[in-house]
Design an enzyme around this catalytic site. Structure first.
Site, mmCIF file in Angstrom:
data_model
loop_
_atom_site.group_PDB
_atom_site.id
_atom_site.type_symbol
_atom_site.label_atom_id
_atom_site.label_comp_id
_atom_site.label_asym_id
_atom_site.label_seq_id
_atom_site.Cartn_x
_atom_site.Cartn_y
_atom_site.Cartn_z
ATOM 1 N N GLU A 156 0.833 -1.205 0.000
ATOM 2 C CA GLU A 156 0.000 0.000 0.000
ATOM 3 C C GLU A 156 0.861 1.246 0.000
ATOM 4 O OE1 GLU A 156 -1.207 1.868 3.725
ATOM 5 O OE2 GLU A 156 -1.207 -0.123 4.640
ATOM 6 N N LYS A 174 -7.177 -3.593 11.449
ATOM 7 C CA LYS A 174 -5.792 -3.214 11.743
ATOM 8 C C LYS A 174 -5.701 -2.710 13.171
ATOM 9 C CE LYS A 174 -3.784 0.737 10.331
ATOM 10 N NZ LYS A 174 -3.058 1.724 9.508
#
Length: 211
Positions: A40, A129
């Site tokens: 990412e 997360k």
């Protein structure tokens, strides 16, 4: 596209933040050569949308490209339009989760408290997360795994080669790793091999089964 299985298998997300578009080419080449399957670029990186487009073109079939630090629906829309295949955020925004689900895009929101983790999961995020792990510590991760062991967690922050095994032993399903994956000297020198070598060590460590 559901990337949760890929995440649970490779157990690692590479996080790239604050680098130039040219450095991102070096980083992308090194990360994929080292075996990273999920990478990412954070949306607060200058030129993040260009980097997403570059990576999608260059690494189709080699790695999945996502956007990080997605704070609102506007950013989510921009990221998806640029080609992001998954979204990661540092916070729980129910509107962003809903948008991602509508688009069929994986969303792994960031949460800290048990309430936030559960809210994100029951809103439709298959993985959450845990952030900021460097501050929370492994003891916190172990403790919340007790009541929340049905929710897969990506532990993000503070992961090194020396302690990565401890993250998995404490209950992380995957880890998010940033600067540790990208040696600054190798990046500045355009040394793709140096980045790949460093990356492969983390990839191998993440792939090892828990004892």
């Amino acid at each position: 596209m559901n990337l949760t299985n890929e995440l649970m298998s490779s157990r690692l997300v590479a996080i790239v933040r604050g680098i130039t578009r040219e450095e991102a080419r070096i980083a992308g080449a090194g990360l994929t050569a080292g075996g990273v399957k999920l990478m990412e670029v954070t949306m607060n990186t200058t030129g993040a949308l260009d980097i997403i487009q570059d990576w999608r073109s260059a690494y189709e079939g080699k790695a999945y490209v996502g956007a990080g630090t997605v704070l609102n629906v506007k950013m989510a829309k921009e990221a998806v339009s640029a080609g992001a295949q998954f979204l990661i955020s540092p916070n729980v925004d129910l509107n962003v989760i809903a948008f991602a689900l509508e688009q069929g895009i994986d969303i792994w929101p960031g949460a800290m408290t048990p309430t936030e983790i559960a809210a994100a999961f029951y809103a439709g995020a298959e993985v959450v997360k845990l952030f900021p792990m460097a501050s929370l510590g492994l003891g916190y991760l172990r403790e919340i795994r007790g009541p929340l062991n049905h929710i897969p967690l990506i532990a993000t922050g503070g992961v090194t080669l020396e302690n990565i095994a401890e993250y998995f032993e404490a209950g992380a399903s995957a880890v998010g790793i940033g600067s540790s994956l990208l040696p600054k000297d190798a990046l500045k020198a355009g040394n793709i091999g140096g980045v790949a070598e460093c990356t492969s060590r983390f990839v191998q460590a993440a792939a090892k089964p828990n004892l």
